[in-house]
Scaffold this motif. Sequence first.
Motif, PDB file in Angstrom:
ATOM      1  N   UNK A 204       5.849  55.236  38.279  1.00  0.00           N
ATOM      2  CA  UNK A 204       5.922  56.351  37.340  1.00  0.00           C
ATOM      3  C   UNK A 204       5.464  55.962  35.952  1.00  0.00           C
ATOM      4  N   UNK A 205       5.888  54.782  35.499  1.00  0.00           N
ATOM      5  CA  UNK A 205       5.469  54.311  34.180  1.00  0.00           C
ATOM      6  C   UNK A 205       3.968  54.059  34.159  1.00  0.00           C
ATOM      7  N   UNK A 206       3.455  53.481  35.235  1.00  0.00           N
ATOM      8  CA  UNK A 206       2.018  53.201  35.311  1.00  0.00           C
ATOM      9  C   UNK A 206       1.209  54.490  35.292  1.00  0.00           C
ATOM     10  N   UNK A 207       1.658  55.483  36.058  1.00  0.00           N
ATOM     11  CA  UNK A 207       0.950  56.767  36.086  1.00  0.00           C
ATOM     12  C   UNK A 207       0.894  57.391  34.699  1.00  0.00           C
ATOM     13  N   UNK A 208       1.990  57.292  33.959  1.00  0.00           N
ATOM     14  CA  UNK A 208       2.027  57.859  32.613  1.00  0.00           C
ATOM     15  C   UNK A 208       0.995  57.197  31.700  1.00  0.00           C
ATOM     16  N   UNK A 209       0.873  55.869  31.805  1.00  0.00           N
ATOM     17  CA  UNK A 209      -0.108  55.142  30.995  1.00  0.00           C
ATOM     18  C   UNK A 209      -1.532  55.550  31.384  1.00  0.00           C
ATOM     19  N   UNK A 210      -1.779  55.637  32.685  1.00  0.00           N
ATOM     20  CA  UNK A 210      -3.121  56.024  33.148  1.00  0.00           C
ATOM     21  C   UNK A 210      -3.477  57.420  32.658  1.00  0.00           C
ATOM     22  N   UNK A 211      -2.562  58.360  32.812  1.00  0.00           N
ATOM     23  CA  UNK A 211      -2.862  59.736  32.412  1.00  0.00           C
ATOM     24  C   UNK A 211      -3.053  59.874  30.907  1.00  0.00           C
ATOM     25  N   UNK A 212      -2.319  59.071  30.116  1.00  0.00           N
ATOM     26  CA  UNK A 212      -2.538  59.103  28.659  1.00  0.00           C
ATOM     27  C   UNK A 212      -3.964  58.700  28.306  1.00  0.00           C
ATOM     28  N   UNK A 213      -4.558  57.870  29.153  1.00  0.00           N
ATOM     29  CA  UNK A 213      -5.917  57.405  28.893  1.00  0.00           C
ATOM     30  C   UNK A 213      -6.993  58.226  29.605  1.00  0.00           C
ATOM     31  N   UNK A 214      -6.557  59.194  30.389  1.00  0.00           N
ATOM     32  CA  UNK A 214      -7.507  60.079  31.069  1.00  0.00           C
ATOM     33  C   UNK A 214      -7.507  61.488  30.496  1.00  0.00           C
ATOM     34  N   UNK A 215      -6.337  61.946  30.085  1.00  0.00           N
ATOM     35  CA  UNK A 215      -6.180  63.337  29.666  1.00  0.00           C
ATOM     36  C   UNK A 215      -5.809  63.380  28.187  1.00  0.00           C
TER      37      UNK A 215
END
Length: 232
Positions: A204-215
């Motif tokens: 969950x934490x990883x997904x949040x970091x990825x999405x901050x850098x995509x969206x």
Amino acid sequence: MGKKIAVVTGGAAGLGFELVRGLIEQGWMVNTIDFDDKRMAELDNRFDAGSYKGYVGDITDETFIDQAFSSIGATGHIDLLINNAGQPSFKVPTAYVGADVDKCLKGLKGMVLCCVAALKADGEEHLKIANVMSTAATRGNANESVYCAAKWGEKGYTESLKAAYKGSSVKVVGVYPGGIDTDFYKESHDYVSVDKQHSFMDAGELAAVILRNLVYEENLTVSDIRIDRNYV
């Protein structure tokens, strides 16, 4: 104005599921492709039909992928494709057999088929493609020789897409996460112990970091995202 549309492969569990959930929470319409029919049925019950639609099938089945993207494209413009699907095989070099090679290469084949289908569906305009790979695409690992080979291939494909669409409205992002605490390693506990696995990153934490850098709204592109776990 309608919701932005995303496609996430391998979205039934683990990091993929967290990416799906994160996008839905941000107001996206998320289409998920995965072969796990039982888990996908759970997602159908969990998420509202106005924010989620699942497609059960094999990402290496060209006919299925073409039909899925045709259906998704008919609902509106595809803004984001996240290629997350893939299967591991962690063994000593002499233990690998042909079936392991085929298993690892499914991620690469599916990545190619989904990218082609998304680009065709949108007329190669205003599309962001994020290919989720692994830090195994950046180095060699002793007990991951075939897995690394497949991930290096995915990286080569990703870099080639960047070159092909440089200067266009198609943006391609390579995502390289380290170890994640999910069932991804469940068949490899002789190599990745349960204790070691639980020291890996939270999905969950990883997904949040990825999405901050995509969206985001800024007029820029984060072209590569590498995320390593903290070593203790």
